[in-house]
Design a protein around this motif. Structure first.
Motif, PDB file in Angstrom:
ATOM      1  N   ARG A   3      33.537  51.985  18.919  1.00 43.05           N
ATOM      2  CA  ARG A   3      33.991  53.253  18.372  1.00 43.05           C
ATOM      3  C   ARG A   3      32.790  53.931  17.707  1.00 43.05           C
ATOM      4  N   VAL A   4      32.608  55.231  17.990  1.00 40.48           N
ATOM      5  CA  VAL A   4      31.371  55.897  17.582  1.00 40.48           C
ATOM      6  C   VAL A   4      31.668  57.159  16.780  1.00 40.48           C
ATOM      7  N   VAL A   5      30.913  57.332  15.698  1.00 46.84           N
ATOM      8  CA  VAL A   5      30.929  58.552  14.888  1.00 46.84           C
ATOM      9  C   VAL A   5      29.544  59.182  14.948  1.00 46.84           C
ATOM     10  N   SER A   6      29.493  60.498  15.061  1.00 44.32           N
ATOM     11  CA  SER A   6      28.222  61.234  15.011  1.00 44.32           C
ATOM     12  C   SER A   6      28.204  62.132  13.785  1.00 44.32           C
ATOM     13  N   LEU A   7      27.054  62.170  13.107  1.00 38.74           N
ATOM     14  CA  LEU A   7      26.909  62.929  11.863  1.00 38.74           C
ATOM     15  C   LEU A   7      25.889  64.063  11.978  1.00 38.74           C
ATOM     16  N   ASN A   8      25.537  64.436  13.200  1.00 42.59           N
ATOM     17  CA  ASN A   8      24.493  65.430  13.420  1.00 42.59           C
ATOM     18  C   ASN A   8      24.828  66.198  14.691  1.00 42.59           C
ATOM     19  N   VAL A   9      24.587  67.500  14.707  1.00 44.03           N
ATOM     20  CA  VAL A   9      24.989  68.315  15.856  1.00 44.03           C
ATOM     21  C   VAL A   9      24.262  67.898  17.136  1.00 44.03           C
ATOM     22  N   CYS A  10      23.050  67.386  17.012  1.00 44.51           N
ATOM     23  CA  CYS A  10      22.330  66.970  18.218  1.00 44.51           C
ATOM     24  C   CYS A  10      22.863  65.644  18.754  1.00 44.51           C
TER      25      CYS A  10
ATOM     26  N   LEU B  90      28.788  63.318  23.364  1.00 50.32           N
ATOM     27  CA  LEU B  90      29.752  63.949  24.271  1.00 50.32           C
ATOM     28  C   LEU B  90      29.345  63.775  25.728  1.00 50.32           C
ATOM     29  N   LEU B  91      28.056  63.758  25.993  1.00 56.60           N
ATOM     30  CA  LEU B  91      27.568  63.576  27.355  1.00 56.60           C
ATOM     31  C   LEU B  91      27.754  62.143  27.860  1.00 56.60           C
ATOM     32  N   LEU B  92      27.726  61.176  26.943  1.00 60.68           N
ATOM     33  CA  LEU B  92      27.621  59.776  27.353  1.00 60.68           C
ATOM     34  C   LEU B  92      28.866  58.928  27.105  1.00 60.68           C
ATOM     35  N   ALA B  93      29.696  59.308  26.154  1.00 61.20           N
ATOM     36  CA  ALA B  93      30.797  58.436  25.723  1.00 61.20           C
ATOM     37  C   ALA B  93      31.901  58.333  26.767  1.00 61.20           C
ATOM     38  N   GLY B  94      32.592  57.186  26.735  1.00 63.08           N
ATOM     39  CA  GLY B  94      33.756  56.987  27.572  1.00 63.08           C
ATOM     40  C   GLY B  94      35.009  57.522  26.903  1.00 63.08           C
ATOM     41  N   PRO B  95      36.126  57.577  27.631  1.00 66.82           N
ATOM     42  CA  PRO B  95      37.393  58.090  27.078  1.00 66.82           C
ATOM     43  C   PRO B  95      37.835  57.305  25.840  1.00 66.82           C
ATOM     44  N   GLY B  96      38.176  58.049  24.794  1.00 65.85           N
ATOM     45  CA  GLY B  96      38.682  57.430  23.578  1.00 65.85           C
ATOM     46  C   GLY B  96      37.653  56.750  22.709  1.00 65.85           C
TER      47      GLY B  96
ATOM     48  N   GLY C 162      34.621  60.597  15.919  1.00 62.23           N
ATOM     49  CA  GLY C 162      34.429  61.885  15.265  1.00 62.23           C
ATOM     50  C   GLY C 162      33.062  62.476  15.539  1.00 62.23           C
ATOM     51  N   VAL C 163      33.032  63.803  15.668  1.00 57.29           N
ATOM     52  CA  VAL C 163      31.779  64.562  15.724  1.00 57.29           C
ATOM     53  C   VAL C 163      31.824  65.586  14.593  1.00 57.29           C
ATOM     54  N   THR C 164      30.714  66.228  14.301  1.00 54.37           N
ATOM     55  CA  THR C 164      30.677  67.170  13.182  1.00 54.37           C
ATOM     56  C   THR C 164      31.331  68.495  13.571  1.00 54.37           C
ATOM     57  N   PRO C 165      31.765  69.277  12.577  1.00 56.73           N
ATOM     58  CA  PRO C 165      32.342  70.592  12.889  1.00 56.73           C
ATOM     59  C   PRO C 165      31.395  71.502  13.658  1.00 56.73           C
ATOM     60  N   LEU C 166      30.085  71.354  13.459  1.00 53.53           N
ATOM     61  CA  LEU C 166      29.120  72.192  14.176  1.00 53.53           C
ATOM     62  C   LEU C 166      29.186  71.986  15.684  1.00 53.53           C
ATOM     63  N   ALA C 167      29.697  70.849  16.122  1.00 55.34           N
ATOM     64  CA  ALA C 167      29.791  70.594  17.560  1.00 55.34           C
ATOM     65  C   ALA C 167      30.706  71.594  18.247  1.00 55.34           C
ATOM     66  N   ARG C 168      31.617  72.226  17.491  1.00 58.15           N
ATOM     67  CA  ARG C 168      32.532  73.212  18.064  1.00 58.15           C
ATOM     68  C   ARG C 168      32.049  74.650  17.865  1.00 58.15           C
ATOM     69  N   ASP C 169      30.877  74.814  17.287  1.00 59.00           N
ATOM     70  CA  ASP C 169      30.300  76.135  17.046  1.00 59.00           C
ATOM     71  C   ASP C 169      29.436  76.510  18.250  1.00 59.00           C
ATOM     72  N   CYS C 170      29.894  77.469  19.031  1.00 54.35           N
ATOM     73  CA  CYS C 170      29.206  77.797  20.280  1.00 54.35           C
ATOM     74  C   CYS C 170      27.873  78.489  20.068  1.00 54.35           C
ATOM     75  N   TRP C 171      27.553  78.912  18.853  1.00 52.60           N
ATOM     76  CA  TRP C 171      26.217  79.448  18.577  1.00 52.60           C
ATOM     77  C   TRP C 171      25.192  78.334  18.436  1.00 52.60           C
ATOM     78  N   ASN C 172      25.657  77.131  18.080  1.00 52.86           N
ATOM     79  CA  ASN C 172      24.746  76.017  17.830  1.00 52.86           C
ATOM     80  C   ASN C 172      24.853  74.886  18.834  1.00 52.86           C
TER      81      ASN C 172
ATOM     82  N   ALA D  78      33.675  69.674  22.855  1.00 49.95           N
ATOM     83  CA  ALA D  78      33.893  69.095  21.533  1.00 49.95           C
ATOM     84  C   ALA D  78      35.305  69.344  21.015  1.00 49.95           C
ATOM     85  N   ARG D  79      35.977  70.340  21.552  1.00 51.52           N
ATOM     86  CA  ARG D  79      37.354  70.614  21.113  1.00 51.52           C
ATOM     87  C   ARG D  79      38.338  69.545  21.581  1.00 51.52           C
TER      88      ARG D  79
END
Length: 274
Positions: free
Chosen positions: A22-29, A35-41, A45-55, A62-63
């Motif tokens: 189980r993996v948590v990410s704390l940085n937008v990068c 998101l590119l590498l993980a398997g289903p489930g 958690g990822v950070t809120p910035l992951a859903r910000d399309c400007w960043n 990420a949604r």
């Protein structure tokens, strides 16, 4: 004999495939590498910035996964096996993850395109996605080779211009992107390494061949709105101006090569008017 074999099989331990961590990410990068590498489930958690399309280029993807604010309390409550973070972010949360016994991977910012395959594999190995990582890293290397231009002393100059007049100097990922696209960094050519900001007056008086507007927002602030100043629009028109969203090179990702392609095309357009 058949009965004895059946009995032995019944007593043999059942071997189950090891579950992915189980993996948590704390940085937008690291969010986007995950998101590119993980398997289903697998993503806790990822950070809120992951859903910000400007960043984030993977904002829509990420949604589909949980969002977790990068605090120590949230990390402890989520019980991750692996925590991904950046060198300069969420230090307290990263320390809490270590104390909880999670495996912590801290990635520095990518400074060059050559760093990206290595970072892909660091994350892939940590989360049990080595095969997927090798595929992504290999695809990246092949596309980079096809896009890269041989640098030369007469290459056009390009200034990367961001909100508040900030410019990008040598030793950064965008600077390396320019080089691979066959462009020289205007900030380096002008030999103003001590200055983080250039005035519009300087750009107009001593113009680069290409003005690259590095947008990180919608332009509703004064800092962003200066990128649309009428004087800049007049001085850098047509092929001398390129809007490039900062999300394309904010992080070292396979999608960063899209910025190389866009700049390469802009360089080719300059060749028709120079």
């Amino acid at each position: 004999m058949a009965g004895i074999v059946a009995g032995l099989l019944a007593c043999a331990p059942i071997v189950r495939a090891q579950s992915l961590p189980r993996v948590v990410s704390l940085n937008v990068c690291t969010d986007q590498l995950l998101l590119l590498l993980a398997g289903p489930g697998q993503i806790t958690g990822v950070t809120p910035l992951a859903r910000d399309c400007w960043n984030a280029v993977l904002c829509e993807q990420a949604r589909q996964v949980p969002v977790l604010r990068p605090t120590a309390e949230n990390v402890v409550a989520s019980h991750p096996d692996v925590v991904l973070g950046g060198t300069y972010t969420a230090a307290v949360a990263i320390q809490a993850a270590r104390e909880q016994g999670a495996r912590v991977i801290v990635l520095p910012p990518a400074r060059a395109l050559a760093d990206i395959p290595d970072q892909i594999m660091v994350v892939a190995n940590a989360i049990g996605a080595r095969s997927r990582g090798r595929t992504l890293a290999g695809d990246f290397a092949r596309r980079l080779a096809s896009l890269s231009a041989a640098p030369g002393p007469t290459d056009p100059t390009a200034a990367i211009y961001a909100a508040n007049g900030f410019v990008t100097h040598a030793g950064s990922l965008p600077d390396d992107v320019l080089a691979h696209a066959g462009l020289r960094n205007y900030a380096t050519v002008m030999d103003r390494q001590a200055s983080a900001r250039f005035s519009m007056e300087l750009l107009i008086a001593h113009p680069p061949d290409l003005l690259v507007l590095d947008r990180s927002g919608q332009g509703t602030s004064l800092a962003q709105s200066m990128l649309d100043h009428p004087a800049l629009k007049q001085a850098f028109a047509g092929p001398h101006r390129l809007d490039l969203p900062s999300r394309l090179w904010l992080c070292g990702l396979p999608q960063t090569l899209d910025s190389v392609a866009l700049l390469h095309a802009a360089r080719d357009r300059l060749g028709t008017v120079r």
